[in-house]
Write an enzyme that holds these catalytic residues in place. Structure first.
Site, PDB file in Angstrom:
ATOM      1  N   CYS A 160      -2.515   9.254   2.385  1.00 12.33           N
ATOM      2  CA  CYS A 160      -2.143   8.623   1.108  1.00 12.33           C
ATOM      3  C   CYS A 160      -3.205   8.916   0.054  1.00 12.33           C
ATOM      4  CB  CYS A 160      -1.941   7.129   1.287  1.00 12.33           C
ATOM      5  SG  CYS A 160      -3.347   6.307   2.037  1.00 12.33           S
TER       6      CYS A 160
ATOM      7  N   GLU B  22       0.889  -1.178   0.000  1.00 10.39           N
ATOM      8  CA  GLU B  22       0.000   0.000   0.000  1.00 10.39           C
ATOM      9  C   GLU B  22       0.915   1.213   0.000  1.00 10.39           C
ATOM     10  OE1 GLU B  22      -3.158   0.233  -0.268  1.00 10.39           O
ATOM     11  OE2 GLU B  22      -3.667  -1.872  -0.081  1.00 10.39           O
TER      12      GLU B  22
HETATM   13  P1  NAD Z   1       8.280   5.071   4.628  1.00 14.58           P
HETATM   14  O1  NAD Z   1       8.332   4.294   3.377  1.00 14.58           O
HETATM   15  O2  NAD Z   1       9.353   6.041   4.904  1.00 14.58           O
HETATM   16  O3  NAD Z   1       8.237   4.097   5.901  1.00 14.58           O
HETATM   17  C1  NAD Z   1       7.218   3.151   6.098  1.00 14.58           C
HETATM   18  C2  NAD Z   1       7.709   2.102   7.069  1.00 14.58           C
HETATM   19  O4  NAD Z   1       8.755   1.351   6.471  1.00 14.58           O
HETATM   20  C3  NAD Z   1       8.273   2.623   8.388  1.00 14.58           C
HETATM   21  O5  NAD Z   1       7.806   1.813   9.428  1.00 14.58           O
HETATM   22  C4  NAD Z   1       9.777   2.458   8.203  1.00 14.58           C
HETATM   23  O6  NAD Z   1      10.479   2.289   9.407  1.00 14.58           O
HETATM   24  C5  NAD Z   1       9.818   1.182   7.394  1.00 14.58           C
HETATM   25  N1  NAD Z   1      11.052   0.976   6.619  1.00 14.58           N
HETATM   26  C6  NAD Z   1      11.966   1.897   6.221  1.00 14.58           C
HETATM   27  N2  NAD Z   1      12.948   1.290   5.513  1.00 14.58           N
HETATM   28  C7  NAD Z   1      12.643  -0.036   5.469  1.00 14.58           C
HETATM   29  C8  NAD Z   1      13.249  -1.172   4.864  1.00 14.58           C
HETATM   30  N3  NAD Z   1      14.375  -1.064   4.167  1.00 14.58           N
HETATM   31  N4  NAD Z   1      12.650  -2.368   5.009  1.00 14.58           N
HETATM   32  C9  NAD Z   1      11.484  -2.487   5.700  1.00 14.58           C
HETATM   33  N5  NAD Z   1      10.863  -1.449   6.296  1.00 14.58           N
HETATM   34  C10 NAD Z   1      11.439  -0.235   6.178  1.00 14.58           C
HETATM   35  O7  NAD Z   1       6.849   5.743   4.615  1.00 14.58           O
HETATM   36  P2  NAD Z   1       6.291   6.823   5.635  1.00 14.58           P
HETATM   37  O8  NAD Z   1       7.009   8.106   5.353  1.00 14.58           O
HETATM   38  O9  NAD Z   1       6.268   6.282   7.017  1.00 14.58           O
HETATM   39  O10 NAD Z   1       4.765   6.933   5.187  1.00 14.58           O
HETATM   40  C11 NAD Z   1       4.326   7.840   4.244  1.00 14.58           C
HETATM   41  C12 NAD Z   1       4.051   7.152   2.936  1.00 14.58           C
HETATM   42  O11 NAD Z   1       3.118   6.105   3.146  1.00 14.58           O
HETATM   43  C13 NAD Z   1       3.418   8.062   1.907  1.00 14.58           C
HETATM   44  O12 NAD Z   1       3.979   7.815   0.644  1.00 14.58           O
HETATM   45  C14 NAD Z   1       1.955   7.654   1.933  1.00 14.58           C
HETATM   46  O13 NAD Z   1       1.275   7.955   0.756  1.00 14.58           O
HETATM   47  C15 NAD Z   1       2.087   6.188   2.185  1.00 14.58           C
HETATM   48  N6  NAD Z   1       0.840   5.630   2.743  1.00 14.58           N
HETATM   49  C16 NAD Z   1       0.116   4.781   1.971  1.00 14.58           C
HETATM   50  C17 NAD Z   1      -1.083   4.268   2.456  1.00 14.58           C
HETATM   51  C18 NAD Z   1      -1.901   3.305   1.626  1.00 14.58           C
HETATM   52  O14 NAD Z   1      -2.767   2.659   2.179  1.00 14.58           O
HETATM   53  N7  NAD Z   1      -1.680   3.170   0.337  1.00 14.58           N
HETATM   54  C19 NAD Z   1      -1.532   4.618   3.733  1.00 14.58           C
HETATM   55  C20 NAD Z   1      -0.765   5.498   4.489  1.00 14.58           C
HETATM   56  C21 NAD Z   1       0.431   5.988   3.972  1.00 14.58           C
END
Ligand code: NAD
Length: 511
Positions: free
Chosen positions: A275, A241
């Site tokens: 998102c 997602e």
């Molecule tokens: P992010 O990608 O920076 O981090 C998301 C998660 O991934 C965090 O828990 C982080 O610690 C973890 N992470 C980081 N590096 C990793 C790795 N190498 N392996 C595994 N996990 C890792 O995203 P964010 O800044 O926390 O969230 C914002 C983003 O999420 C925006 O792009 C938003 O649109 C999206 N989002 C999507 C939805 C949806 O349902 N489609 C819902 C909410 C947010």
């Protein structure tokens, strides 16, 4: 004092900050790969018991979990408010939406996973059944923008489908997850059924690498790709997602008051950090100016910050920097600032900004801004609006406003996105029976709804022989004239034979 994300971690503990003040509000352990593996091993044991429980028994425990979350609503909302920066009202709405998912998943899992009898085709002597079995242990990695509701969109459905869950929350919002785990441990008979592992990206990577049966990731497209690469090592299935650049289309005959109201809410709720935020608006030429006036008027009436503010603090300084960059880029390329703008940014607070005269050469129209910005573009036709709406690598949500319902539905079907709200905004996210997910860089797989339950199951196909036929196709013991018989069957069943012709006719009559 604002604190950067990189300084939010140290070798032993991860600190959590109130983004509105920069004050530390708590800390959690940074879990190592060994600790993540140990949590997954405990979850495996819990899953072995949980998966054999009846749906009714699981429903009962999930209902107790729902009631416990509801009983802690004040605490959870306060934590969401402090840790994420969103206004208290929005925090309560988030708690309510998360509860809706627990309720929906608990009450629909049995029907969604009910075995289905299907046609056995040419093997008419067989009973063919599809059934759905729990996967085992599901890893959930969550973002910071909706730190309770978004992961719950996977957690509740995975649990209801009979799995144990290990949840890695964002490093920006770990406290809310720890509170959720506390509630789960006290409520579920199996204390390891829902565990939380805290830490930054490395802890998430360790979870993606661990012996889980599926990973449900919510976050940015860049991290999603890294998660998929890591998961490939064990061929662990992934549900992604990811982000979005959701378009909104306003047709000439739309109810402009309602469209403007929806646009302002859709773009600015959670300070634009959703998102499925409205990130781009395309308005029919004839009503463009009127629509812009209404949006600007509504935006100017909003309050940023304070206990009664409509917009809270941005959760991270890094996000403020992205918004500033997009605004500077847009203005440099000719966009007009109708209200707000770079000069109205103060620390972690961004005054909502309306831009006009925008084009797709600007970052604000192509990259995810994830902030309180409303860029509005004039279009000469609905075909142009669709072309621009689909001019993106993302495809998560979308919004259409039109007076003629059939035009609105047609527009909705032409937008390349996982979800569309018609004459409303973000409504698909508030209906737990509607599958939620995207296409392209917005990811794949679906949370919510029956599809969201079955995402956390494996399909089992069973072919049961009910009675034998004179000729057994699954045997080397065949009569001498077997080839001749098969040739006859091909003609009769699939070619110009009488049975094939009757079948074609029946299909024609049915269609
Ligand atoms: P992010 O990608 O920076 O981090 C998301 C998660 O991934 C965090 O828990 C982080 O610690 C973890 N992470 C980081 N590096 C990793 C790795 N190498 N392996 C595994 N996990 C890792 O995203 P964010 O800044 O926390 O969230 C914002 C983003 O999420 C925006 O792009 C938003 O649109 C999206 N989002 C999507 C939805 C949806 O349902 N489609 C819902 C909410 C947010």
């Amino acid at each position: 004092m604002a604190t950067t994300i990189s300084s939010a971690t140290n070798s032993e503990r991860l600190q959590s900050y109130d983004p509105s003040t920069g004050q530390v509000i708590g800390s959690v352990p940074i879990m190592t790969a060994a600790e993540v593996d140990a949590a997954v091993a405990r979850a495996r044991i819990a899953s072995q018991t949980w998966s054999t429980r009846s749906h009714a028994a699981r429903r009962e425990e999930l209902t107790a979990f729902r009631k416990a979350i509801a009983a802690h609503a004040d605490e959870l909302a306060e934590l969401l408010h402090r840790e994420n920066g969103k206004p208290l009202l929005e925090a309560y709405v988030e708690v309510m939406m998360a509860l809706g998912h627990v309720q929906h998943a608990a009450s629909h899992a049995e029907a969604a996973m009910a075995p289905k009898k299907v046609s056995s085709g040419v093997l008419a002597n067989f009973r063919a059944t599809i059934s759905y079995q729990p996967l085992g242990v599901v890893g959930v990695i969550g973002p910071w923008n909706y730190p309770l509701n978004t992961p719950m969109g996977s957690i509740a459905y995975a649990l209801a489908a009979g799995n144990a869950v290990v949840f890695k929350p964002s490093e920006l919002t770990p406290l809310i997850a720890v509170k959720l785990a506390e509630i789960a441990t006290k409520t579920f008979g199996l204390p390891d059924l829902l565990q939380v592992v805290t830490g930054a990206g490395a802890t998430g990577a360790a979870l993606a690498k661990s012996a889980i049966d599926k990973i449900a990731f919510t976050g940015s497209a860049g991290t999603g790709k890294r998660v998929m690469i890591t998961a490939a090592e064990r061929l662990t299935p992934v549900l992604l997602e990811l982000g979005g650049k959701d378009p909104m289309i306003v047709a000439e005959d739309a109810d402009l008051d309602k469209a403007a109201e929806a646009c302002v809410y859709g773009a600015l709720t959670n300070a634009g950090q959703a998102c499925v935020s409205v990130e781009r608006v395309y308005v029919a030429d004839a009503v463009h100016d009127k629509f812009v006036d209404k949006v600007v008027e509504a935006v100017r009436a909003l309050k940023t910050g304070g206990d009664d503010g409509h917009l809270g603090a941005m959760t991270s300084p890094a996000q403020v920097a992205i918004v500033k960059d997009h605004l500077a880029d847009a203005v440099a390329k000719g966009a007009k600032v109708k209200t707000g703008g770079i000069d109205a940014i103060s620390g972690s607070y961004i005054q909502p900004t309306v831009l006009t005269e925008v084009t797709h050469s600007m970052k604000v129209m192509s990259d995810e801004t994830f902030g309180p910005v409303i860029p509005i573009q004039r279009v000469s036709s609905l075909d142009e609006a669709i072309k621009l709406a689909n001019d993106t690598s993302f495809g998560l949500g979308s919004t259409v406003f039109a007076g003629d319902a059939s035009v609105a539905r047609k527009l909705a079907s032409r937008i390349r996105a996982g979800m569309t709200s018609v004459n409303s905004v973000m409504a698909f996210a508030g209906i737990p029976s509607l599958p939620f997910g995207g296409v392209g860089d917005s990811g794949f797989g679906r949370v919510h709804g029956d599809e969201g339950i079955r995402e956390f199951t494996r399909v089992k196909s069973t072919a049961e022989q009910v009675f034998p036929l004179p000729m057994n196709m699954m045997s080397f013991n065949q009569p001498k004239d077997a080839t001749k018989r098969i040739k006859g069957m091909i003609k009769t069943l699939y070619g110009e034979g009488i049975v094939a012709k009757a079948g074609d006719l029946l299909r024609k009559l049915r269609s």
